[in-house]
Design an enzyme around this catalytic site. Sequence first.
Site, short mmCIF file in Angstrom:
data_model
loop_
_atom_site.label_atom_id
_atom_site.label_comp_id
_atom_site.label_asym_id
_atom_site.label_seq_id
_atom_site.Cartn_x
_atom_site.Cartn_y
_atom_site.Cartn_z
N GLY A 1 -9.84 7.82 -2.18
CA GLY A 1 -10.48 9.12 -1.99
C GLY A 1 -11.40 9.11 -0.79
O GLY A 1 -11.36 8.20 0.04
N HIS B 1 -9.98 0.60 -0.39
CA HIS B 1 -9.84 1.42 0.81
C HIS B 1 -11.14 1.30 1.61
O HIS B 1 -12.20 1.66 1.13
CB HIS B 1 -9.62 2.89 0.44
CG HIS B 1 -8.21 3.23 0.08
ND1 HIS B 1 -7.67 2.94 -1.15
CD2 HIS B 1 -7.24 3.86 0.79
CE1 HIS B 1 -6.41 3.39 -1.19
NE2 HIS B 1 -6.12 3.95 -0.02
N GLU C 1 -11.14 3.06 7.07
CA GLU C 1 -10.18 4.11 7.42
C GLU C 1 -10.94 5.33 7.91
O GLU C 1 -10.80 5.76 9.05
CB GLU C 1 -9.31 4.47 6.21
CG GLU C 1 -8.29 5.56 6.49
CD GLU C 1 -7.54 6.02 5.24
OE1 GLU C 1 -6.46 6.62 5.39
OE2 GLU C 1 -8.05 5.80 4.11
N HIS D 1 0.86 -1.20 0.00
CA HIS D 1 0.00 0.00 0.00
C HIS D 1 0.89 1.24 0.00
O HIS D 1 1.25 1.78 1.05
CB HIS D 1 -0.92 -0.01 1.22
CG HIS D 1 -2.06 0.95 1.14
ND1 HIS D 1 -3.38 0.57 1.21
CD2 HIS D 1 -2.09 2.29 0.97
CE1 HIS D 1 -4.17 1.63 1.11
NE2 HIS D 1 -3.39 2.69 0.97
#
Length: 379
Positions: free
Chosen positions: A187, A214, A217, A26
Amino acid sequence: MTTATTTTPLPGTDTVLELLPKVSLHDHLDGGLRPQTIIELAEEAGVELPTTDADELAAWFAEKSNSGSLVEYLKTFDITTAVMQTREGLERVAREAVLDLAADGVVWGEIRWAPEQHLTRGLSLDETVEAVQAGLDAGVAEARSLGQRIRVGQIVSAMRHADRGLEIAELAVRHRDNGVVGFDIAGAEAGFPAGRMRDAFDLLAASFFPATVHAGEADGLESIRGALLDGRALRLGHGVRLAEDIDITTEGESTFARLGTLAEWVKDRGIALETSPSSNLQTGAIAQWGDELVDHPLDLFYQLGFRVTVNTDNRLMSGTTLSRELALVADAFGYGVADILAFQLNAAEAAFLPVEDRVELAEMLVEGFEAALAGEHAG
């Protein structure tokens, strides 16, 4: 940022982490530029910077990134993407990224970026991918000429808010034989679930093309659930808020963990968690558990047997390297060499590579750790 002269000891030992072979899953291309490169490319492109001193610029990025907010953190990318709008700029940044990873001991690196953010100077989507691949190839060749072993692959990302997911998925599949090894969406996470790009993920699944998403997070369990159900994610980008599905209780001197069905699924299926410790602190991803690295659920996941990996996310914004991230978690949780190797083997198993290559990579890691430690003991 170059790491060639950096030596990061594993806390409590003489082991130099840069000398150990590592896997990076990552790492954002637009989050790992060298400050001096930004200055030179900005001058050519007419991009205004807060300072033209490399050290001051590095400090500016670090300061702006320590906001505790993913949205604010992402604003720093306005500058880096602005200087990556030409073939020359993309090639240079990609080449230098490989060299910096190689200098840090990375032997397999997956570098992700969003082609749709690099079209303002007339390049097509395909031309951006070709430019980045040319830079990656040049970096690998140069690193190998220096005696460093490194291979890399591109992960093509679609921006969650831009509604170009299907187009970017098609781009990724189109270049699967030209260096692109996976797909990602990135994003602003909250409000932009993976399900908004279901058509893209349907195409990827039909093409048997791997995706990491993603999730967990800047949003919670529903985001992770969407990444798995709609995105068919084989890995979770960060994934730290999966800890919300783990209930910890203490009875006397014993501590028990009860996993919810979502956490249990991720653990049992071996879905890798791409944790990025410094970044997770900067963006507030672990705020509900604390504001220090020792509060990060990484160790909880590791102790419970999840496939935990340690990554940099954005080397420029976090002022970091993979060796530094490993040193930080080792210091926070008392990890030794065996734990550092375990994280690398987890990453190798989760890499977007054919199984034969993953086996070979794991063997290389074990041999590299043994050789480095033998040399250390001999010295």
